[in-house]
Design an enzyme around this catalytic site. Structure first.
Site, short mmCIF file in Angstrom:
data_model
loop_
_atom_site.label_atom_id
_atom_site.label_comp_id
_atom_site.label_asym_id
_atom_site.label_seq_id
_atom_site.Cartn_x
_atom_site.Cartn_y
_atom_site.Cartn_z
N ASP A 165 5.51 -5.38 5.73
CA ASP A 165 5.84 -6.61 6.18
C ASP A 165 5.89 -7.60 4.59
O ASP A 165 6.76 -8.24 4.47
CB ASP A 165 4.95 -7.25 7.05
CG ASP A 165 3.47 -7.07 6.68
OD1 ASP A 165 3.25 -6.34 5.79
OD2 ASP A 165 2.50 -7.63 7.28
N MET A 189 -7.48 2.61 10.01
CA MET A 189 -6.69 1.40 9.43
C MET A 189 -5.57 0.78 10.71
O MET A 189 -5.45 1.48 11.74
CB MET A 189 -5.79 1.93 8.29
CG MET A 189 -6.66 1.98 7.11
SD MET A 189 -5.67 2.13 5.59
CE MET A 189 -6.90 1.85 4.30
N GLY A 190 -5.31 -0.51 10.51
CA GLY A 190 -4.60 -1.08 11.35
C GLY A 190 -5.11 -2.47 11.52
O GLY A 190 -5.88 -2.79 12.17
N ARG A 191 -4.44 -3.34 10.58
CA ARG A 191 -5.11 -4.88 10.53
C ARG A 191 -4.54 -5.78 11.69
O ARG A 191 -5.27 -6.37 12.38
CB ARG A 191 -4.26 -5.51 9.49
CG ARG A 191 -4.44 -4.72 7.97
CD ARG A 191 -3.56 -5.80 7.08
NE ARG A 191 -2.94 -5.27 6.16
CZ ARG A 191 -2.52 -5.82 4.90
NH1 ARG A 191 -2.40 -6.90 4.97
NH2 ARG A 191 -1.83 -5.19 4.24
N ARG A 220 0.25 -4.71 -4.89
CA ARG A 220 0.38 -5.70 -3.70
C ARG A 220 0.77 -7.10 -4.57
O ARG A 220 -0.07 -7.64 -5.10
CB ARG A 220 -0.96 -5.88 -2.95
CG ARG A 220 -1.44 -4.86 -2.15
CD ARG A 220 -2.21 -5.21 -0.94
NE ARG A 220 -2.73 -4.14 -0.19
CZ ARG A 220 -2.06 -3.56 0.85
NH1 ARG A 220 -0.81 -4.20 1.18
NH2 ARG A 220 -2.27 -2.46 1.54
N ARG A 275 -24.86 12.12 19.88
CA ARG A 275 -24.52 10.64 19.16
C ARG A 275 -23.34 9.79 19.61
O ARG A 275 -22.14 10.37 20.28
CB ARG A 275 -24.58 10.76 17.83
CG ARG A 275 -25.56 11.29 17.03
CD ARG A 275 -25.48 11.35 15.64
NE ARG A 275 -26.85 11.42 14.81
CZ ARG A 275 -26.76 12.16 13.87
NH1 ARG A 275 -26.04 12.72 13.22
NH2 ARG A 275 -28.23 11.99 13.29
N ASP A 294 3.44 -1.12 12.02
CA ASP A 294 3.77 -2.44 12.57
C ASP A 294 4.85 -3.29 12.35
O ASP A 294 5.11 -4.29 12.57
CB ASP A 294 2.41 -3.47 12.58
CG ASP A 294 2.42 -3.46 11.05
OD1 ASP A 294 2.90 -3.05 10.03
OD2 ASP A 294 1.22 -4.33 10.71
N GLY A 334 0.90 -1.22 -0.04
CA GLY A 334 -0.20 0.08 0.02
C GLY A 334 0.94 1.30 -0.05
O GLY A 334 1.93 1.30 0.82
N ARG A 356 -23.62 6.70 14.68
CA ARG A 356 -23.19 6.91 13.17
C ARG A 356 -21.50 6.24 13.09
O ARG A 356 -20.64 6.28 14.14
CB ARG A 356 -22.95 8.21 12.89
CG ARG A 356 -24.41 8.90 12.88
CD ARG A 356 -25.40 8.27 11.56
NE ARG A 356 -26.36 9.36 11.32
CZ ARG A 356 -27.51 8.74 12.01
NH1 ARG A 356 -27.58 7.87 12.94
NH2 ARG A 356 -28.62 9.50 11.84
N THR A 371 4.68 1.78 6.19
CA THR A 371 3.41 1.44 6.59
C THR A 371 2.73 2.38 7.46
O THR A 371 3.33 2.86 8.30
CB THR A 371 3.06 0.07 7.14
OG1 THR A 371 1.80 -0.35 7.55
CG2 THR A 371 4.17 -0.26 8.16
N ILE A 372 1.55 2.76 7.17
CA ILE A 372 0.84 3.65 7.94
C ILE A 372 0.44 2.83 9.20
O ILE A 372 0.15 3.41 10.33
CB ILE A 372 -0.51 4.39 7.48
CG1 ILE A 372 -1.53 3.36 7.11
CG2 ILE A 372 -0.12 5.25 6.31
CD1 ILE A 372 -2.89 3.98 6.84
N ASP A 373 0.62 1.44 9.30
CA ASP A 373 0.12 0.76 10.27
C ASP A 373 1.22 0.78 11.34
O ASP A 373 0.81 0.39 12.37
CB ASP A 373 -0.30 -0.68 9.86
CG ASP A 373 -1.47 -0.90 8.90
OD1 ASP A 373 -2.11 0.37 8.73
OD2 ASP A 373 -1.70 -1.94 8.70
N THR A 420 -8.25 7.90 2.89
CA THR A 420 -7.91 9.27 3.37
C THR A 420 -6.55 9.19 4.15
O THR A 420 -5.79 10.21 4.11
CB THR A 420 -8.90 10.05 3.99
OG1 THR A 420 -9.22 9.43 5.32
CG2 THR A 420 -10.16 10.14 3.26
N GLN A 421 -6.39 8.21 4.91
CA GLN A 421 -5.09 8.22 5.83
C GLN A 421 -3.92 7.98 5.18
O GLN A 421 -2.95 8.10 5.60
CB GLN A 421 -5.32 7.00 7.04
CG GLN A 421 -6.68 7.24 7.86
CD GLN A 421 -7.04 5.79 8.42
OE1 GLN A 421 -6.70 5.20 9.49
NE2 GLN A 421 -7.89 5.15 7.80
N ARG A 422 -4.16 7.46 3.95
CA ARG A 422 -2.87 7.18 2.99
C ARG A 422 -2.53 8.32 2.19
O ARG A 422 -1.51 8.19 1.20
CB ARG A 422 -3.06 5.72 2.42
CG ARG A 422 -2.91 4.59 3.32
CD ARG A 422 -2.53 3.33 2.76
NE ARG A 422 -2.57 3.23 1.47
CZ ARG A 422 -3.11 2.02 0.98
NH1 ARG A 422 -3.52 1.09 1.89
NH2 ARG A 422 -3.36 1.75 -0.32
#
Ligand code: F6P
Length: 341
Positions: free
Chosen positions: A103, A169-171, A72, A162, A129, A10, A266, A125-127, A273-275
């Site tokens: 990774d 994200m973050g798998r 990918r 609300r 990790d 990504g 909601r 990686t934005i994650d 958008t994070q990437r």
């Protein structure tokens, strides 16, 4: 020297800053020729190359995405992929390869290194990790974007009384959820590291709304799951490369929370958008440091390593030590997120 360069997996903001650093330092300081491969490992397998000179990297420092393109794609996962990749590297007379990736890309890099190619990895990686490095390119930008989104969601949550779920994200690891949750003042942060109990969430929200507030922000990482033995059934939905189907956990939580509490709820899925968009100064700096360290390592003849930041220092770690491991959010950070609810 002829040095290959690719970006895989990504995209993240800051990739162009890393490419720029490799080219500027590699061509300008060391006199190397930098050969770019388009679309990650796919370009290596297909022989899809583009020379990268100082002209090609003009004005790219603040830009998002990757000028090389990405995909990918793992050469060792397709029939003959690894052989085709090795054949291209030989045909292009590549003496060393710099792979910028997470990774999956770094795992492929260690396989190619095992076949005798000189390889240096750069973590992105934005994650956040990737194991062994305090930070990966793209993470800082993603946290800034998620924090701004939470700030904006706060005002509308309060106006409408609300529960607002923000899915980030973050798998495998909840770095974005935990850090943006702390920075944005979320009431609840759900991360893959700590499977959640929907019953506890129900009790927490009911108590909070009865006692002192009429709204709540719940930040959930896409890879968060309910704890075993708790009353919510949910199975993570993943794509071909393990990427998680965006919105699945957020929508599932919305239904559970509404049914259990009766609160109007909601979901906002921040998704890609994070990437996207321009990298923060911190990501530009990290990417530039990694790019210089990687091309310097190649020049020194070092191979089978990954650049990493540890404290203030950029260091080189053996790729084999890093590949296949996940850097999880540490307990103390999870505790802070919980303590400030
Ligand atoms: O690998 C980083 C990541 O941002 C994950 O958090 C997410 O699951 C995945 O990418 C999304 O991938 P794609 O862009 O292929 O949908």
């Amino acid at each position: 020297m002829r040095v290959g360069l690719l970006t895989g997996g990504g995209d993240v903001p800051g990739l162009n800053a890393a490419i720029r650093a490799v080219v500027k330092r590699g061509e300008g300081e060391h006199g190397h020729s930098i050969i770019g491969f388009r679309n990650g490992w796919k370009g290596v397998v297909d022989g899809d190359v583009m020379p990268l000179t100082r002209r090609d990297i003009r004005n790219v420092l603040p830009t998002g995405g990757t000028l090389l393109g990405t995909a990918r794609y793992h050469p060792h996962a397709s029939d003959g992929g690894l052989d085709a990749a090795l054949a291209t590297l030989e045909a292009e007379r590549i003496e060393a390869l710099i792979c910028i990736g997470g990774d999956g890309t770094l795992n492929a890099a260690s396989k190619v290194a095992a076949a005798g190619v000189k390889v240096v990895g750069i973590p992105k990686t934005i994650d956040n990790d990737v194991w062994g490095t305090d930070a990966s390119i793209g993470f800082d930008t993603a946290v800034s974007i998620a924090t701004e989104a939470i700030d904006r969601i706060h005002t509308t949550a309060e106006s409408h009384n609300r529960v607002m779920i923000v899915e980030v994200m973050g798998r495998h690891a909840g770095w974005i959820a935990v850090t943006s949750g702390i920075a944005g003042g979320a009431e609840l942060v759900l991360a893959p590291e700590e499977p959640f109990d929907i019953g506890r969430i129900e009790r927490f929200l009911k108590h909070r709304h009865r006692a002192h507030a009429s709204f709540s922000i719940v930040v959930v990482a896409e890879g968060a799951v309910p704890a075993e033995g708790t009353p919510m059934h949910y199975e993570t939905q993943v794509g071909k490369f393990g990427e998680i189907v965006a919105g699945a956990i957020g929508e599932r939580l919305k239904v559970e929370i509404e049914q259990r509490t009766g609160f109007d709820t909601r979901v906002t899925v921040l998704g890609h958008t994070q990437r996207g968009g321009i990298p923060t100064a911190a990501d530009r700096i990290l990417a530039s440091r990694f790019g210089v360290a990687a091309i310097d390592a190649v020049t020194a003849g070092t191979s089978n390593v990954m650049t990493a930041i540890q404290g203030e220092q950029v260091v080189l770690l053996p790729l084999d030590e890093v590949a296949g491991k996940v850097k999880f959010v540490p307990q103390d950070l999870l505790t802070v997120a919980r303590a400030l609810a």
